[in-house]
Design an enzyme around this catalytic site. Structure first.
Site, PDB file in Angstrom:
ATOM      1  CG  HIS A 232      19.109  69.359 -19.394  1.00 38.49           C
ATOM      2  ND1 HIS A 232      19.036  67.986 -19.323  1.00 38.49           N
ATOM      3  CD2 HIS A 232      20.181  69.723 -18.633  1.00 38.49           C
ATOM      4  CE1 HIS A 232      20.016  67.523 -18.556  1.00 38.49           C
ATOM      5  NE2 HIS A 232      20.734  68.560 -18.128  1.00 38.49           N
ATOM      6  CG  ASP A 248       3.152  75.926 -21.377  1.00 39.01           C
ATOM      7  OD1 ASP A 248       2.249  75.521 -22.134  1.00 39.01           O
ATOM      8  OD2 ASP A 248       3.081  76.995 -20.736  1.00 39.01           O
ATOM      9  CG  ASP A 264       4.924  74.857 -25.402  1.00 36.64           C
ATOM     10  OD1 ASP A 264       4.648  75.841 -24.683  1.00 36.64           O
ATOM     11  OD2 ASP A 264       4.338  73.752 -25.294  1.00 36.64           O
ATOM     12  CB  CYS A 288      13.669  65.420 -21.855  1.00 33.33           C
ATOM     13  SG  CYS A 288      15.136  64.477 -21.412  1.00 33.33           S
ATOM     14  CG  ASP A 295       2.616  74.577 -28.695  1.00 34.99           C
ATOM     15  OD1 ASP A 295       2.392  73.388 -28.413  1.00 34.99           O
ATOM     16  OD2 ASP A 295       2.530  75.500 -27.862  1.00 34.99           O
TER      17      ASP A 295
END
Length: 374
Positions: A232, A248, A264, A288, A295
Site C-alpha cells: 500500500h 506527503d 517521502d 498508490c 522526492d
C-alpha cells in the site's frame, strides 16, 4: 550508513552550496523547480541538484501521486513465461507485472521504450494508471535502461497485510519475481522483507528503515543498488510547505497502525541523501500515490503527449517543478550534523527520529482498493 562524500560532490561542495545561499536565513523564499524554470535558470538547477543529491538515483513508479495502483488477480494474463514467476497464475501488482513483461519483450530498452511498453501493457489490460520516472539527474530518455554495476545489492519489500483491512494478494509474489529478475542480472546480495514467511524478516517500519541502512552501508562509486516496494502507498497531510499539493507521499509498513506510515521525506533522508557520488540506486515502486515518493528533482510522466514528444526527439527529462531544493538541503544538513556528532549510528538515529516525529500525523491513505480510513 551516511557517506561523508556528500560534502564533496559535483562542481560545488556541500559547504559552498550552503554558503552560496547564506545559510538558512538567506536561502531565499523560493527554491522550487518551477522558480528556476520561470527564471531560465535550468543549468543552475542542474548544478545545485547534483550537489544536493550526490548519487545517481532513478525511480520507476506505477502511477502518479494522484492515482491508485492496481493489484492483478492473475499475473499470467500479462503473458509472462512461467519460469519468470515464483508463483505462476497467482496475483501480483500491475506495475511490477508490466515492468517485468516489458523487460521480457525487450531486455535492453531505452528509458522511453520501457515506459512506453509499460504504459501500453497497462492500457491493454484496462488499467488507467500512468507510470513515471523520477531521477536525481537529467536522464536522457533515449539512453539504455540498465541496473548492472560493481557491488550489487537489493532491498525487496512486499506486504500483503494478511488478515488486515485492505489485504492484498500479490505483493509477496512481486518480490519473488523481482528477485528472480535481478538474479538474472548478477545480483546476489539481497535483503527480503515479506509478511508471508518467505523473506528474511517482517516488513515492519523498523525493519524497512534498517533495510535502508543495510542497502546504503558501504556504498561507493560504481555500485548498483536496487529497492523494490510492493504494498500500500498513501498520502498524508504535509508537515512542511515543500509539497505543492499539501500532501506527503508514503509507503505503509506492516505495523502502520502502531508506528504510522513512512513519509517521502524520511525515505529521501534515509535512502537517497546518504549515497555517495558515482553510486547508482534504482527503485521500482508498486504502490498508490507513488509518483514522487522518493522526492527527486526530475520527473517524466508517461502521458500520450509526453511520450509523443520524446519519440520526436525531446528526450531530456524535465525538472520536477514541485521539488524544493531548500527543503532537501536542510534534510542533508541535519543528516550530516548527526554524522559529525555520532558517526553512522548518529545518522541512523537521526533518520529514525525523523520517522518517529513525522509518521503518525494525518488520517487518510490510498490503497490498491481505493481509500480507507485509519
Amino acid at each position: 550508513f551516511f557517506s561523508p562524500s556528500i560534502c564533496s560532490t559535483g562542481n560545488m561542495d556541500f559547504f559552498s552550496f550552503v554558503d552560496q545561499f547564506g545559510g538558512d536565513e538567506g536561502f531565499g523564499d523560493n527554491f522550487t523547480g518551477s522558480h528556476f524554470i520561470d527564471n531560465g535558470a535550468e543549468d543552475d538547477w542542474d548544478e545545485k541538484a547534483t550537489s544536493c543529491i550526490p548519487a545517481t538515483v532513478r525511480m520507476i513508479s506505477g502511477c502518479q501521486d494522484s492515482q491508485t495502483s492496481a493489484d492483478v488477480s492473475n499475473i499470467q494474463s500479462f503473458g509472462l513465461p512461467e519460469d519468470s514467476w515464483a508463483s505462476p497464475g497467482g496475483a501480483g501488482g500491475a506495475c511490477t507485472c508490466s515492468f517485468i513483461s516489458a523487460m521480457e519483450q525487450n531486455p535492453n530498452p531505452s528509458w522511453i521504450e520501457l515506459l512506453e511498453t509499460m504504459r501500453g501493457i497497462l492500457d491493454e489490460k484496462g488499467y488507467s494508471q500512468i507510470p513515471e520516472i523520477s531521477a536525481s539527474r537529467r536522464v536522457d530518455l533515449a539512453e539504455t535502461f540498465e541496473v548492472q554495476g560493481g557491488q550489487q545489492k537489493a532491498l525487496l519489500v512486499g506486504i500483503n497485510y494478511i488478515g488486515m483491512q485492505g489485504e492484498l494478494r500479490g505483493c509477496c509474489n512481486d518480490v519473488a519475481s523481482m528477485k528472480a529478475f535481478l538474479e538474472e542480472r548478477g545480483f546476489n546480495d539481497f535483503r527480503v522483507l515479506t509478511d508471508d514467511g518467505s523473506g528474511d524478516d517482517m516488513p515492519t517500519s523498523a525493519n524497512i528503515l534498517e533495510g535502508f541502512e543495510w542497502l546504503v552501508d558501504g556504498a561507493q562509486a560504481g555500485d548498483s543498488l536496487f529497492f523494490h516496494y510492493s504494498g500500500h502507498g498513501g498520502s498524508l497531510r504535509a508537515l512542511s510547505d515543500d509539497e505543492k499539493d499539501g500532501k506527503d507521499e508514503t509507503i505503509v509498513p506492516l505495523d502502520y497502525q502502531e508506528t504510522g506510515q513512512i513519509r517521502d521525506n524520511t525515505i529521501l533522508q534515509s535512502l537517497v541523501l546518504p549515497l555517495p557520488a558515482g553510486c547508482q540506486l534504482t527503485a521500482l515502486m508498486d504502490c498508490c500515490h507513488s509518483g514522487t515518493v522518493l522526492d527527486l528533482p526530475y520527473l517524466f510522466t508517461a502521458t500520450d503527449e509526453n511520450l509523443s514528444s520524446a519519440n520526436e526527439g525531446y528526450t531530456t527529462m524535465p525538472i520536477n517543478s514541485n521539488f524544493d531544493l531548500k527543503f532537501a538541503l536542510n534534510l542533508a544538513k541535519d543528516l550530516f550534523r548527526a554524522y559529525q556528532e555520532g558517526g553512522p549510528s548518529g545518522a541512523l538515529k537521526a533518520g529514525m527520529t525523523h520517522f518517529m516525529n513525522n509518521a503518525s500525523a494525518g488520517n487518510f491513505m490510498g490503497s490498491k482498493f481505493g481509500m480507507f480510513q485509519f
